[in-house]
Design an enzyme around this catalytic site. Structure first.
Site, mmCIF file in Angstrom:
data_model
loop_
_atom_site.group_PDB
_atom_site.id
_atom_site.type_symbol
_atom_site.label_atom_id
_atom_site.label_comp_id
_atom_site.label_asym_id
_atom_site.label_seq_id
_atom_site.Cartn_x
_atom_site.Cartn_y
_atom_site.Cartn_z
ATOM 1 N N ASP A 115 0.974 -1.081 0.235
ATOM 2 C CA ASP A 115 -0.014 0.034 0.072
ATOM 3 C C ASP A 115 0.968 1.172 -0.030
ATOM 4 O O ASP A 115 2.068 1.149 0.198
ATOM 5 C CB ASP A 115 -0.708 -0.137 1.250
ATOM 6 C CG ASP A 115 -2.081 0.916 0.912
ATOM 7 O OD1 ASP A 115 -2.188 1.837 -0.010
ATOM 8 O OD2 ASP A 115 -3.108 0.710 1.760
HETATM 9 C C1 BGC Z 1 -4.713 3.437 0.208
HETATM 10 C C2 BGC Z 1 -5.170 2.490 -1.059
HETATM 11 C C3 BGC Z 1 -4.969 3.171 -2.466
HETATM 12 C C4 BGC Z 1 -3.512 4.000 -2.343
HETATM 13 C C5 BGC Z 1 -3.175 4.721 -3.726
HETATM 14 C C6 BGC Z 1 -3.612 4.327 0.123
HETATM 15 O O1 BGC Z 1 -3.744 5.158 0.841
HETATM 16 O O2 BGC Z 1 -4.916 2.784 1.236
HETATM 17 O O3 BGC Z 1 -6.105 1.895 -1.035
HETATM 18 O O4 BGC Z 1 -4.842 2.420 -3.486
HETATM 19 O O5 BGC Z 1 -3.556 4.865 -1.173
HETATM 20 O O6 BGC Z 1 -4.136 5.734 -3.875
#
Ligand code: BGC
Length: 699
Positions: free
Chosen positions: A270
């Site tokens: 993530d």
């Molecule tokens: C989120 C993800 C997301 C990523 C990119 C993160 O903060 O938890 O779900 O895909 O950001 O935007």
């Protein structure tokens, strides 16, 4: 001697020419791997940073402005950078680009909780295909979706992105979504792996889960999605699981995910930023997102010092290359930048219509005759919330509000009341913050409503609709007061509208425009009907109007229990429901490691998640159970007939209007489910459902 030298020079020359000539193809990954320098290998496993994500705010030039991230290219070997973009309810990219008059809107589809409320995996697959096609036509290679964590507790700020409290429903819906997106030649990233069930202190919170619930609930849904749909990628979550950051957990990412379940794809982090990159690589986490140059240097250093083997790095690099060769960018696809948004809006509306759940319908209040004059209360009636905030936000071209949907369907909106609300909304537009252009913003505050306004409205309207709205998103959890529970203003509005309208025999309908469960037990006796619209996407107003008029017969069923009281939930005490510290959009801190429900959360309830607990004798009564949902028609279901791993049920529409029915087989946990086609009165259909083997693990 001269001859030998010449031969040597010639061979060296031809070797270097050969090296120059190697260009990545689908069938030469080994060869390309052997040509990469250590630094290039490290480069490939570290994403290209925040440039594409922040392009909208700072005007950076990137292939797809607003895409969450990218990988890095190695041009000398023909390895392109590929584009990764959110998210679950539609592609999240910037709708406008500097220097261009064109727009790049994406369809706002209904949220995850609504998709699972359809219990219709074919429909979810269609939604996935439509989102995948938009991704393809906008130049996106991997869609960072679906979000599929278990809805352990309704206060999790991201439950709207997720599917269910049940792992089978969640896993099957996720698999359908993945199949749909990937049918377009675009990848998915099922997320957030795993046990990421709260947002508070999300970079550090340690989910402490015993083996059985971990396997049977929190991993089971991912297992189903992986085994059935082979997503191109899996996103490892921010949190820790039983003491280890999931992104550094070799047991989770290598032994279980790959070893036991046969996952063939790539694992990315993530959007963590820098952690112990070498441990992440060693665990089988292949791609660091969003990526930071210092991680490349760290990896090179660690390999040189022998703290990470080059073979471990190679495994991850190979998986990056295997991903790259599958992508539209690698294949030279030229995105049209013109997806068919009109066609996709129809898919979004149809999905919303099937996922809206009718929770109450006393004495046939619904459907309402077209032409009825309606008084619309609640700001949400004029400013529908189509989805949540954060990476689950979508820049959609428009949102059809409830008043607009109802007018379009032939209802009369009580105008003097509507104009009060419109003025209120003009004076109180949704709050804008630095990130709201990128991640969406909460809706406008509720309008204070005087009793005299209600008394004036009742004169001209035959029916009242009260819309109650909730907004949430990543980086923070929901609260008990004024969120799970109704606010005082909402309670007052509901009481006044019900007293005044019922006083002269007129009906009241509540529309719940929410991303997650809210308390209903204390007030559900007040209105005549309750319609759970969830956050239904950009076509929400049209879908709702068609349900309210009876153009569409409701067929949604709850994918999650609505408890009578928050504290009836076995997870209630082990959740930060009373947390009031800083949000964790950008992380959290190890400083809270010893703070219960912030630094760590004990999943003390074990397997007692949702209906698994409430169905047990002696458990408290719920407000609306898992699987609940009413219809405008009635169905007769035959006794289930079991044969091997199949169960057959014949469903007959014994009511007066056409409708669809959901079949749910539980014994005592969900084993199989299915949905009929649209059945006309007296029409039957036999569904042959596969019983899910819950014992798929091989440990
Ligand atoms: C989120 C993800 C997301 C990523 C990119 C993160 O903060 O938890 O779900 O895909 O950001 O935007």
């Amino acid at each position: 001697m001269k001859k030998t030298l010449l031969i040597l020079v010639f061979s060296l020359f031809s070797l270097s020419v050969m090296a120059q000539d190697v260009t990545l193809r689908q069938d030469n990954i080994d060869e390309v791997l052997s040509q990469l320098s250590l630094k290039e290998k490290a480069t490939l496993v570290v994403g290209a940073g925040y440039k594409s994500m922040l392009a909208g705010i700072f005007g950076f030039k990137t292939p797809v402005p607003g895409a969450a991230g990218m990988t890095r290219a190695v041009p000398r070997l023909g390895i392109p950078a590929v584009v990764l973009s959110d998210g679950p309810a539609g592609v999240r990219i910037e709708p406008r680009r500097k220097g261009s008059k064109e727009t790049f809107y994406c369809t706002g589809f209904p949220i995850g909780s609504l998709l699972s409320s359809t219990w219709n995996t074919e429909l979810v697959e269609q939604v996935g295909a439509a989102i995948g096609h938009e991704a393809l036509e906008y130049g996106v290679d991997v869609l960072l979706a679906p979000g599929m964590n278990i809805q352990r507790n309704p206060l999790c700020g991201r439950t709207f992105e997720y599917f269910s409290e049940d792992p089978l429903l969640s896993g099957k819906v996720a698999a359908a979504y993945v199949r749909g997106v990937q049918s377009q030649g675009v990848g998915t990233s099922v997320k957030h792996f795993a046990a990421n069930n709260q947002e508070t202190n999300r970079f550090w919170n340690d989910s402490q889960v015993a083996d059985e619930p971990l396997r049977d609930i929190y991993l089971k849904n991912f297992e189903i999605a992986v085994r059935e749909a082979q997503p191109w990628t899996v996103m490892a979550s921010y949190n820790r699981l039983n003491g280890i950051h999931t992104q550094e957990d070799k047991w989770l990412l290598t032994d279980v995910l790959r070893g036991e379940w046969g996952f063939q794809g790539l694992v990315m982090t993530d959007w963590t930023g820098r952690r112990n990159t070498a441990s992440q690589i060693a665990a089988g986490c292949d791609l660091m997102e969003p990526g930071n140059g210092s991680q490349i240097r760290e990896l090179v250093r660690k390999v040189k010092k022998g703290e990470l083997t080059e073979a471990e790095l190679d495994l991850c690099v190979r998986r990056v290359l295997e991903l790259v060769v599958k992508t539209p960018t690698f294949k030279g696809y030229k995105p049209s930048l013109k997806p068919d948004l009109k066609a996709d809006a129809v898919v979004a509306r149809e999905a919303a219509e099937e996922g809206i759940v009718l929770l109450k319908n006393a004495s046939g209040t619904l459907p309402m005759a077209v032409g009825t004059s309606v008084a619309l209360f609640g700001v949400g009636s004029y400013q529908l919330l189509p989805g949540g905030t954060g990476s689950g936000h979508v820049h959609r071209p428009y949102v059809v509000n409830l008043d607009e949907g109802l007018s379009g369907e032939g209802f009369h909106i009580q105008e003097s009341l509507a104009s009060l609300y419109r003025r209120h909304l003009e004076k109180n537009p949704p709050r804008k913050t630095f990130t709201s252009s990128m991640l969406g913003s909460p809706g406008s505050p509720e309008m204070p409503l005087s009793r005299s306004t209600v008394e004036a409205a009742v004169q001209e309207a035959e029916v009242a609709i009260v819309t109650l709205s909730r907004q949430a998103g990543e980086g923070g959890d929901r609260h008990l007061e004024d969120d799970f529970l109704l606010t005082n203003a909402e309670k007052r509005m509901l009481l006044d509208v019900c007293e005044v309208f019922h006083g002269i025999g007129k009906k009241v309908i509540v529309v719940l425009n929410v991303g997650g469960v809210v308390e209903t037990a204390s007030w559900k006796h007040l209105p005549d009907a309750i319609v759970l619209a969830w956050q239904p996407g950009q076509e929400g107003g049209n879908a709702l109007a068609r349900i309210l008029s009876g153009s569409v017969c409701p067929s949604g069923r709850l994918p999650v229990t609505f408890p009578a009281d928050y504290f009836d939930l076995p997870s209630s005490a082990n959740f930060p429901y009373d947390y009031s510290g800083p949000g964790s959009m950008a992380g959290g801190s190890a400083r809270y490691n010893d703070v219960k429900n912030v630094g760590y959360t004990v999943y003390e309830e074990g397997l007692d998640v949702g209906y698994r607990y409430f169905d047990k004798p002696g458990s408290p009564a719920v407000s609306f159970p898992f699987g609940f949902g009413l219809s405008y028609t009635s169905f007769e279901l035959s006794e289930p007939v079991y044969a091997g791993d199949t169960v057959s049920v014949t469903i007959t529409n014994i009511g007066k209007v056409a409708g669809k029915e959901v079949v749910i087989i539980k014994d005592p946990i969900l084993r199989a489910f299915g949905k009929t086609r649209l059945l006309q009165p007296c029409e039957s259909q036999t569904l042959n459902l596969i019983i899910q083997d819950h014992e798929t693990r091989t440990d």
